[in-house]
Design an enzyme around this catalytic site. Structure first.
Site, short mmCIF file in Angstrom:
data_model
loop_
_atom_site.label_atom_id
_atom_site.label_comp_id
_atom_site.label_asym_id
_atom_site.label_seq_id
_atom_site.Cartn_x
_atom_site.Cartn_y
_atom_site.Cartn_z
N ARG A 16 2.15 -7.09 -1.51
CA ARG A 16 0.96 -7.20 -2.38
C ARG A 16 1.42 -6.88 -3.80
O ARG A 16 1.48 -5.73 -4.19
CB ARG A 16 -0.09 -6.20 -1.90
N HIS A 32 -4.76 -3.49 -5.16
CA HIS A 32 -5.58 -3.83 -3.99
C HIS A 32 -6.82 -4.62 -4.43
O HIS A 32 -7.16 -5.65 -3.88
CB HIS A 32 -5.98 -2.56 -3.24
N TYR A 62 0.60 5.19 -6.63
CA TYR A 62 1.23 5.38 -5.31
C TYR A 62 2.45 4.49 -5.05
O TYR A 62 2.98 4.49 -3.95
CB TYR A 62 0.19 5.19 -4.19
C1 LIG Z 1 -13.73 -0.79 8.87
C2 LIG Z 1 -13.28 -0.55 7.45
N1 LIG Z 1 -12.60 0.57 7.14
C3 LIG Z 1 -12.20 0.79 5.87
C4 LIG Z 1 -12.51 -0.12 4.89
C5 LIG Z 1 -12.04 0.12 3.45
N2 LIG Z 1 -10.96 -0.81 3.14
C6 LIG Z 1 -11.17 -1.95 2.46
S1 LIG Z 1 -9.79 -2.85 2.28
C7 LIG Z 1 -8.85 -1.70 3.08
C8 LIG Z 1 -7.38 -1.89 3.27
C9 LIG Z 1 -7.05 -3.04 4.12
O1 LIG Z 1 -5.67 -3.18 4.19
P1 LIG Z 1 -5.03 -4.40 4.93
O2 LIG Z 1 -5.81 -4.71 6.16
O3 LIG Z 1 -3.58 -4.11 5.10
O4 LIG Z 1 -5.21 -5.63 3.95
P2 LIG Z 1 -4.69 -5.84 2.47
O5 LIG Z 1 -5.77 -5.30 1.56
O6 LIG Z 1 -3.40 -5.11 2.34
O7 LIG Z 1 -4.54 -7.30 2.29
C10 LIG Z 1 -9.64 -0.63 3.51
C11 LIG Z 1 -9.13 0.55 4.22
C12 LIG Z 1 -13.24 -1.27 5.25
N3 LIG Z 1 -13.55 -2.23 4.36
N4 LIG Z 1 -13.59 -1.47 6.53
#
Ligand SMILES: Cc1ncc(C[n+]2csc(CCOP(=O)(O)OP(=O)(O)O)c2C)c(N)n1
Length: 357
Positions: free
Chosen positions: A254, A258, A267
């Site tokens: 990435r 985010h 971080y």
């Molecule tokens: C069930 C749930 N828990 C926590 C969140 C908060 N949240 C939003 S995006 C994210 C990270 C997701 O990471 P990843 O699946 O690796 O996808 P990336 O953003 O790296 O593409 C989190 C923890 C959420 N949206 N839904």
């Protein structure tokens, strides 16, 4: 575990690479570039306070575009939020996308989702949901339904490695595995779930070994290599139809934050980001096309101008559009409005009209 990769950083193809038609490669380059340029402008608009939020797929464009290019339009796609490339590949216009980012009255989903939570019924792209991993069981169910109905299509669910910590990941993949449903689980392992590095998310060697536990096929691919992603997804599609589900782990990074609410400098180091910059999927495909005399610096400039112009026009158009009308809040939820909802709609519309007086 082996990482399937064909295109190196200098744009040279290794032996055994799939043969991909010229028009597919040129379209892929254009859509990846378009995705990046649209993302870039959306971040600027958010910084200016014009739109509320933006997420980008900077550095991960080959995952979305490479996979979408290898699929059929009848296949159902369940994106997370970094897969704008798949909807652009299928024909969603820049104007439709920008309207969605503005959540205005022309937004296909009438502003009912956050920006970047796109979808299109016409294009078989299921609207993104905010809860992480929630679409994994949905895709498994959709795939199984298609199998029961003897349709020759697959369902593809995209998610980040962070989603593999959710119960939905395990429930969805297990269901598809047992029912031998034609589902592709496409995990972008981009290193972080917001600020949590992959090393703090699971003890396994990444995501793909989990396929063994569920008794399904698993494959690890270079997610920044358009050729490799295309090849792996095309083969996975066939495997789904002949045998059953496939878990793909696309190794990527990435490059950006985010979301516009995040500051990655808190971080991770700039040196780490630099290491990935040379693996840029768009530059790699561009170099290959140039070597093959299919592309040139002049064509690149022309294309960038064309895309920038389309984005400018779309933004102008979206700025002038109204918000979704208040009565629409009640529409398209049920097939028919229930008497209670009808009463509520009347009262909300009445109240909003008296506020305007
Ligand atoms: C069930 C749930 N828990 C926590 C969140 C908060 N949240 C939003 S995006 C994210 C990270 C997701 O990471 P990843 O699946 O690796 O996808 P990336 O953003 O790296 O593409 C989190 C923890 C959420 N949206 N839904």
């Amino acid at each position: 575990m082996e990482i399937i990769s064909y295109l190196d950083d200098s744009g040279t193809l290794k032996k055994g690479a799939p043969s991909i038609p010229k028009d597919v490669l040129l379209k892929a380059y254009e859509i990846m570039l378009q995705t990046r340029m649209v993302d870039d402008r959306m971040v600027t608009l958010q910084r200016q306070g014009t739109i509320s939020f933006a997420m980008l797929s900077l550095g991960e464009e080959a995952c979305a575009v490479g996979s979408a290019a290898a699929l059929e339009l009848a296949d159902w796609l369940y994106p997370q939020y970094r897969e704008a490339g798949i909807i652009f590949w299928r024909g969603f216009t820049i104007r439709e996308y920008v309207d969605h980012m503005f959540c205005n009255c022309n937004d296909i989903i009438l502003g009912r989702q956050m920006p970047n939570h796109f979808g299109s019924r016409k294009l078989n792209v299921v609207t993104v949901s905010s809860p992480i991993g929630t679409k994994i069981p949905h895709a498994a169910g959709c795939a199984y339904a298609m199998k029961v109905q003897k349709e020759k299509s697959v369902a593809v669910c995209y998610f980040g490695e962070g989603a593999s910590s959710e119960g939905d990941f395990h429930a969805g993949i297990n269901f598809a595995a047992v029912r031998k449903a034609p589902a592709i689980f496409f995990c972008r392992n981009n290193g972080y779930a917001i600020s949590t590095p992959a090393s703090a998310q699971f003890a396994s060697d990444g995501i793909v070994p989990k396929a063994i536990g569920y008794g399904i096929e698993g494959v690890r691919v270079d997610g920044n290599d358009f050729f490799a992603v295309y090849d792996v997804v095309q083969k996975a599609r066939q495997h789904c139809l002949d045998v059953g589900p496939v878990l793909i782990e696309a190794m990527t990074y990435r490059m950006g934050a985010h979301s516009t609410s995040d500051d990655p400098s808190k971080y991770r180091t700039e040196e780490e980001v630099e290491k990935w910059r040379i693996k840029d999927p768009i530059a790699r495909l561009g170099k290959y096309l140039e070597k093959k005399k299919l592309w040139s610096k002049a064509k690149d400039e022309e294309l960038k101008k064309k895309i920038a112009h389309e984005i400018d026009q779309a933004i102008e158009n979206s700025k002038g559009a109204c918000s979704p009308p208040i009565h629409s809040l009640f529409e398209h939820v049920y097939f028919e409005l229930t008497p209670t909802l009808e009463r509520e709609q009347d009262s909300v519309v009445h109240r909003s009209e008296s506020c305007q007086k």
